[in-house]
Design an enzyme around this catalytic site. Structure first.
Site, PDB file in Angstrom:
ATOM      1  N   TYR A 194      38.360  28.084  38.955  1.00  0.00           N
ATOM      2  CA  TYR A 194      37.455  27.444  38.176  1.00  0.00           C
ATOM      3  C   TYR A 194      36.450  26.789  39.319  1.00  0.00           C
ATOM      4  O   TYR A 194      36.922  25.895  40.035  1.00  0.00           O
ATOM      5  CB  TYR A 194      37.856  26.262  37.112  1.00  0.00           C
TER       6      TYR A 194
ATOM      7  N   GLU B 188      28.280  25.838  35.947  1.00  0.00           N
ATOM      8  CA  GLU B 188      29.956  26.117  35.842  1.00  0.00           C
ATOM      9  C   GLU B 188      29.929  27.723  35.998  1.00  0.00           C
ATOM     10  O   GLU B 188      29.444  28.345  35.296  1.00  0.00           O
ATOM     11  CB  GLU B 188      30.347  25.754  34.193  1.00  0.00           C
TER      12      GLU B 188
END
Length: 394
Positions: free
Chosen positions: A117, A205
């Site tokens: 991530y 993101e």
């Protein structure tokens, strides 16, 4: 302002940040042709909506069809696209109504060795962007933060200089990234941070960020949103806006120069000032009510804007009563009072209306309402106003 995954990936591609090859399709035939053009043995068909959780999301009334699916032929790509396009996809972020899928992204397959991530947001405490990385790629970062916060590693950086090499190496060490992958990670991170700062993003993101078997970092998914206050510097980004993904009432309000966010309650709120609007919503909740919206008409609203605000509020079928809470500083109470009267004349309404006025020209404003012949409940103070609208709205 939000944009679609395929648009975000094009911005990364333009900035030399690694993303898989992909093609947008708006029909089953286009999806089939896209699979053939990509030329691999498999591909992924992804619904394009402004919401996360698409992989676990399902088509409304059809739990068998997910928003992200692996396909191994042009025919299968066409079948999946046909099952998604024109349907509502329900995810954890859309609510039960779902969002309409107008296009899909057909993306080439990828050799996935690890999923990570990577996210960038503004840290208001340090007044700097903060880079966040985690080994828990493919998982909602909120879940990781709640259950395993020790797996999220952070590095703040100067937006003028970007993250330093030692910061990237520190993150790589914590995540067990070694060898060639460190250089690939540094190139990827610095490229993404450049996109974040130069385009005035509010969030960037990558989830998952994929480490391939060859040691390359690739953005398998990408979500970017922008600071709307900075869009005047980026007219090219404004063109990426997809109005169909936004709440129609919010678009209507923005076009009228109003700040409006739709909620799920039944008490419409018309307030001047964001802080007062938040306080109004809080006190309605405190006294057992449920606000239907956040609506700030600002300090310089005119009669036309306030009338439009009433039109938006009364157009919501959930609204059972309206609270007007005005503190006249720049805004004059007479402006609001005249707007209430004009709104009644132009659109009419038969819902309970509670009005609390304080500040500039308050006595004149109250006289206008008293002489209007409209059935208005006058409130003295914010607490009195909240109690009266909660009772009136049932």
């Amino acid at each position: 302002m939000k944009i679609h995954e395929y648009q975000a990936k094009q911005l990364l591609r333009d900035a030399q940040v690694a993303v898989p090859r992909s093609i947008v399709a708006r029909s089953a035939d286009e999806a089939s042709a896209a699979f053939t053009e990509l030329g691999g043995s498999f591909a992924v068909v992804k619904a394009q909506i402004h919401a996360g959780g698409r992989g676990k999301g399902t088509i409304k009334d059809n739990d068998a069809q997910h928003g992200v699916q692996l396909v191994k032929s042009a025919e299968e790509a066409a079948q999946v696209a046909a099952a998604l396009l024109g349907k509502e996809l329900v995810t954890i972020q859309t609510g039960p109504a779902g969002k309409l899928v107008n296009q899909v992204l057909v993306e080439e397959g990828c050799d996935i060795a690890r999923e990570l991530y990577l996210g960038i947001v503004l840290d208001r405490a340090s007044a700097k962007p903060v880079l966040m990385m985690s080994s828990e790629g493919g998982t909602e970062i909120e879940e990781v933060a709640e259950h395993s916060p020790e797996k999220i590693f952070k590095e703040s950086f100067d937006p003028a200089e970007g993250p330093q090499s030692f910061q990237v190496r520190k993150l790589c060490k914590k995540l067990g990234i070694e060898g060639k992958a460190v250089r690939s990670t540094e190139k990827f991170i610095k490229g993404l941070c450049k996109v974040y700062t130069e385009l005035d993003c509010s969030m960037a993101e990558i989830n998952p960020l994929v480490l391939t078997g060859a040691g390359d970092m690739i953005a398998l998914d990408c979500k970017i949103s922008f600071d709307e206050n900075a869009l005047f510097r980026h007219p090219e980004l404004v063109e990426l806006r997809d109005i169909s993904e936004e709440e129609p009432d919010e678009v209507q309000a923005a076009n009228a120069g109003l700040s409006y966010v739709k909620l799920d309650g039944n008490i419409g709120c018309l307030v001047n000032g964001a802080g007062l609007a938040m306080s109004t919503m809080d006190i309605i909740k405190l006294h057992g009510g449920d606000p239907a919206n956040f609506l700030d008409v600002g300090g310089g609203a005119n009669v036309d804007q306030v009338t439009e605000a009433f039109r938006i509020l009364l157009g919501d079928p959930k609204v059972k009563g309206v609270l007007v809470n005005i503190f006249g500083g720049i805004m004059r109470c007479t402006t609001i009072a005249n707007a209430v009267v004009e709104a009644y004349k132009s659109i009419g309404f038969n819902l309970p209306l509670v009005v609390r006025l304080e500040g500039t020209e308050v006595e004149e404003g109250r006289k206008i309402l008293a002489n209007s012949g409209i059935d208005i409940i006058i409130a003295e103070g914010l607490t009195d106003a909240a109690k009266k609208i909660v009772a009136a709205a049932g």
